[in-house]
Scaffold this active site. Sequence first.
Site, PDB file in Angstrom:
ATOM      1  CG  HIS A   1      -1.925  -1.046   1.249  1.00 29.96           C
ATOM      2  ND1 HIS A   1      -3.003  -1.009   2.103  1.00 29.96           N
ATOM      3  CD2 HIS A   1      -2.066  -2.186   0.521  1.00 29.96           C
ATOM      4  CE1 HIS A   1      -3.759  -2.071   1.912  1.00 29.96           C
ATOM      5  NE2 HIS A   1      -3.199  -2.809   0.959  1.00 29.96           N
TER       6      HIS A   1
ATOM      7  CD  GLU B   1      -2.135   4.290   2.994  1.00 26.69           C
ATOM      8  OE1 GLU B   1      -1.824   3.641   1.975  1.00 26.69           O
ATOM      9  OE2 GLU B   1      -3.269   4.235   3.496  1.00 26.69           O
TER      10      GLU B   1
ATOM     11  CB  CYS C   1      -6.565  -0.448   5.159  1.00 22.29           C
ATOM     12  SG  CYS C   1      -4.811  -0.912   5.120  1.00 22.29           S
TER      13      CYS C   1
ATOM     14  CB  CYS D   1      -2.130   1.917   6.086  1.00 25.36           C
ATOM     15  SG  CYS D   1      -1.628   1.027   4.586  1.00 25.36           S
TER      16      CYS D   1
END
Length: 153
Positions: free
Chosen positions: A56, A58, A85, A88
């Site tokens: 992801h 992040e 999410c 993260c």
Amino acid sequence: MCEKFSNEYWMNFALKEARLAFLENEVPIGAILVKDNKIIAAEHNRTGQLKNGLAHAEKLVIEKIISSGEKYLYDYSLYVTVEPCLMCAGIIIWSRVGKIVFGCYDPKAGAVGSIYNVLLDKNFNHHPVVISGVKEKECSEFISQFFKDKRKL
């Protein structure tokens, strides 16, 4: 964290990363880390490219800084186009990011207000400043268009 530029200014750079992801057929989420009014790292989702569901935006951007020797990111601001999410959000807590700014909410997987707000959980010992809804319309349009195109296929 003395800030010279607006959250909207910085979010434009995260949106550039989201555009790159969109062009690369990745879920269009972009993230940047800012410290001392400079972009220190920029990334976008790369789950397809890296064949890694954990890639992801992040996570990738935070890992860039951590791998350079920084342990905690108290003096950093993370700008991300979509609400983080749970994974993260956990990374944000454990790396001690000082401020998180995100564009649009993610009602299906968001863990900073949509499904749950892990960053406000008093059981954790770090609670970054959170600002939501920055350039929300533009951030939301990338995600909406991406999945609309996927449904057509």
